[in-house]
Write an enzyme that holds these catalytic residues in place. Structure first.
Site, mmCIF file in Angstrom:
data_model
loop_
_atom_site.group_PDB
_atom_site.id
_atom_site.type_symbol
_atom_site.label_atom_id
_atom_site.label_comp_id
_atom_site.label_asym_id
_atom_site.label_seq_id
_atom_site.Cartn_x
_atom_site.Cartn_y
_atom_site.Cartn_z
ATOM 1 N N LYS A 22 0.830 -1.206 0.000
ATOM 2 C CA LYS A 22 0.000 0.000 0.000
ATOM 3 C C LYS A 22 0.865 1.258 0.000
ATOM 4 O O LYS A 22 0.712 2.127 -0.867
ATOM 5 C CB LYS A 22 -0.897 0.010 1.249
ATOM 6 C CG LYS A 22 -1.554 1.347 1.528
ATOM 7 C CD LYS A 22 -2.452 1.290 2.732
ATOM 8 C CE LYS A 22 -1.858 1.694 4.036
ATOM 9 N NZ LYS A 22 -1.584 3.108 4.248
ATOM 10 N N ASN A 23 1.775 1.360 0.973
ATOM 11 C CA ASN A 23 2.506 2.616 1.134
ATOM 12 C C ASN A 23 3.436 2.901 -0.037
ATOM 13 O O ASN A 23 3.629 4.058 -0.418
ATOM 14 C CB ASN A 23 3.274 2.624 2.455
ATOM 15 C CG ASN A 23 2.325 2.750 3.649
ATOM 16 O OD1 ASN A 23 1.150 3.054 3.466
ATOM 17 N ND2 ASN A 23 2.829 2.509 4.847
ATOM 18 N N CYS A 117 -5.553 8.060 8.951
ATOM 19 C CA CYS A 117 -5.859 7.390 10.215
ATOM 20 C C CYS A 117 -5.618 8.325 11.397
ATOM 21 O O CYS A 117 -4.663 9.086 11.428
ATOM 22 C CB CYS A 117 -5.011 6.138 10.362
ATOM 23 S SG CYS A 117 -5.666 4.737 9.442
ATOM 24 N N ARG A 122 0.479 14.066 13.906
ATOM 25 C CA ARG A 122 1.002 13.964 12.545
ATOM 26 C C ARG A 122 1.223 15.317 11.860
ATOM 27 O O ARG A 122 0.548 15.658 10.891
ATOM 28 C CB ARG A 122 0.098 13.063 11.701
ATOM 29 C CG ARG A 122 -0.058 11.694 12.333
ATOM 30 C CD ARG A 122 -0.831 10.738 11.485
ATOM 31 N NE ARG A 122 0.013 10.049 10.547
ATOM 32 C CZ ARG A 122 -0.362 9.001 9.839
ATOM 33 N NH1 ARG A 122 -1.574 8.528 9.975
ATOM 34 N NH2 ARG A 122 0.446 8.411 9.003
ATOM 35 N N ASP A 307 3.335 -0.003 12.406
ATOM 36 C CA ASP A 307 2.141 -0.543 11.733
ATOM 37 C C ASP A 307 1.861 -2.006 12.109
ATOM 38 O O ASP A 307 0.841 -2.560 11.699
ATOM 39 C CB ASP A 307 2.292 -0.427 10.204
ATOM 40 C CG ASP A 307 2.112 1.008 9.734
ATOM 41 O OD1 ASP A 307 1.741 1.868 10.549
ATOM 42 O OD2 ASP A 307 2.347 1.274 8.534
ATOM 43 N N ARG A 399 -9.011 -0.119 3.650
ATOM 44 C CA ARG A 399 -8.032 0.883 3.190
ATOM 45 C C ARG A 399 -6.714 0.222 2.830
ATOM 46 O O ARG A 399 -5.991 0.724 1.969
ATOM 47 C CB ARG A 399 -7.751 1.894 4.309
ATOM 48 C CG ARG A 399 -8.922 2.758 4.677
ATOM 49 C CD ARG A 399 -8.513 3.766 5.694
ATOM 50 N NE ARG A 399 -7.488 4.639 5.102
ATOM 51 C CZ ARG A 399 -7.173 5.817 5.538
ATOM 52 N NH1 ARG A 399 -7.776 6.305 6.591
ATOM 53 N NH2 ARG A 399 -6.254 6.532 4.942
#
Ligand code: UD1
Length: 418
Positions: A22-23, A117, A122, A307, A399
């Protein structure tokens, strides 16, 4: 929002193919804006974060569309449409990665302050520090980050106070088209950074040192595109299946993965008594003796990934003894503890530390995913709990995991969507 129902207590066994990361995919989709010609990305996971990013870059003027279920064809924009729609950007924190590419190629950028999220404050100060260091003029206006540069960005030396993944990626992408050399010091070293550098180089960029603390970028006038590039496998998806195997006392082989990317997790699962057998691009996790409690600290790569912290918390909640988790990356990432407690877990959270006293068993309950990895942790918890677990807000899980229920079903899980 979607609900997932799980009847737990079954050891999961079999083989599962890991999807693309994903990232890495999100960063590569942003980097595609830098190129002049068409790009083909392979091994892209069809997950909702990727779909949102496709919509965002298409709204900016790109033409990205699926060729097959995991191959994307992207025609970069020739000129930039007005800013990306706020309602899309708010869904996806990674949309801040468009700032660098938009500024570098088109000299202007507007991105609504990103969402994503809810796992901490952040901030974006390091992104700003890097991009302004390269000569961009950045300011906040009506909830948007706006940027412009009257001339081509200029290479510079940028020291990151923390090895932020997103800031390293944003600055690296911007620097590919800057005039002269950029040095990113104390850069993030995650495998997704290396994948992005390889992709940029395949398009004609000159990036060296990705995967180390210092990344050196010599700017070039343009990036060509015209490449076909496979995205690396998702180390967090692979890690989640590793934890599922250990937590359920099962035996799972992950295919299409890079064992080197999950070394910290391998070390910790071995310390907990799980057996881990490494192949070239496969990994098998099984359990032959009782698991034992462990302590974990999350750190930037190659440390233990934040994660994976929630999924480990779920597993440790039924391992005898006391385990301690320290979260060093995000300050608000223990929200899943309250949900696990509803299932019978004994967890005490003190600031950045969670102390877990292993209980004999978890009991199925109605629980709520608060973010993507919390959702994955509740899946792990549901798989080991007795009775039925109902996970609300299952859209968080969509997601980041492609076909998770189907993959778990093939391993023997009793799981369905309501
Ligand atoms: C990325 C990953 C995310 C992962 C995280 C850490 C993507 C799309 N997301 O997120 O899954 O959990 O790396 O491995 O790749 N920080 C600042 N100032 C900044 C930027 C970050 O202080 O300008 C802080 C953050 O608040 C956080 C820490 O640095 O405490 C790490 O954040 P960062 O590495 O930037 O994470 P993301 O890129 O957002």
């Amino acid at each position: 929002m979607g609900r997932i129902l799980i009847k737990g207590g079954v050891p999961l066994r079999g083989t599962v193919k890991v999807s693309g990361a994903k990232n890495a995919s999100l960063a590569l989709l942003c980097a595609a804006i830098l190129a002049k010609n068409e790009i083909i990305l392979e091994n892209v996971p069809d997950i909702s974060d990727v779909r949102v990013m496709i919509e965002i870059i298409n709204s900016l003027g790109a033409k990205a569309a699926w060729e097959t279920p995991d191959i994307l064809r992207i025609v970069p924009p020739e000129k930039l449409n007005a800013g990306a729609p706020i309602h899309l950007v708010k869904k996806l924190r990674a949309s801040n990665l468009l700032l660098g590419p938009m500024l570098a190629r088109f000299g202007q950028a507007t991105v609504a302050l990103p969402g994503g999220c809810n796992i901490g404050i952040r901030p974006m100060d390091l992104h700003f520090k890097g991009l302004t260091g390269l000569g961009a003029d950045l300011y906040l206006e009506h909830g948007c980050v706006c940027g412009s540069t009257s001339e081509r960005l200029k290479g510079a030396r940028v020291y990151l106070d923390f090895p932020s993944v997103g800031a390293t990626e944003n600055i690296m992408m911007a620097a590919t088209l800057a005039k002269g050399q950029t040095l990113i010091e104390n850069a993030a070293k995650e495998p997704e950074i290396v994948d992005l550098a390889n992709f940029l180089n395949a398009m004609g960029a000159k990036v060296r040192g990705a995967g180390t603390d210092v990344i050196k970028i010599d700017g070039v006038p343009s990036l060509n595109g015209g490449v076909r590039f496979p995205v690396i496998p998702d180390r967090i998806e692979a890690g989640t299946f590793m934890v599922v195997a250990a937590a359920t006392g099962g035996d799972i082989t992950m295919e299409n993965m890079i064992p080197a990317h999950v070394q910290p997790l391998i070390a910790k699962l071995r310390e907990a008594n799980a057996e881990v057998i490494e192949g070239e691009d496969t990994l098998r996790v099984c359990v032959n003796k009782p698991l034992k409690s462990i302590d974990i600290k999350t750190m930037p790569y190659p440390g233990f990934p934040t994660d994976m912290q929630s999924q480990l918390m779920a597993m440790l909640s039924v391992i005898p003894g006391t385990s301690v988790l320290v979260e060093n990356i995000f300050e608000n990432r223990f929200m899943v503890a309250d949900e696990l407690k509803r299932m019978g877990a004994r967890i005490k959270v003190e600031g950045r530390m969670a102390v877990i006293e292993g209980v004999d068993a978890l009991e199925g309950a109605q629980v709520k995913a608060t973010d993507l990895r919390a959702g994955a942790a509740l899946i792990v918890a549901g798989l080991i709990a007795s009775g039925e677990t109902e996970i609300c807000n299952a859209n968080f899980i969509d997601r980041g995991y492609h076909n998770l229920e189907e993959k778990l079903k093939t391993l023997g899980a009793d799981i369905r969507r309501k």
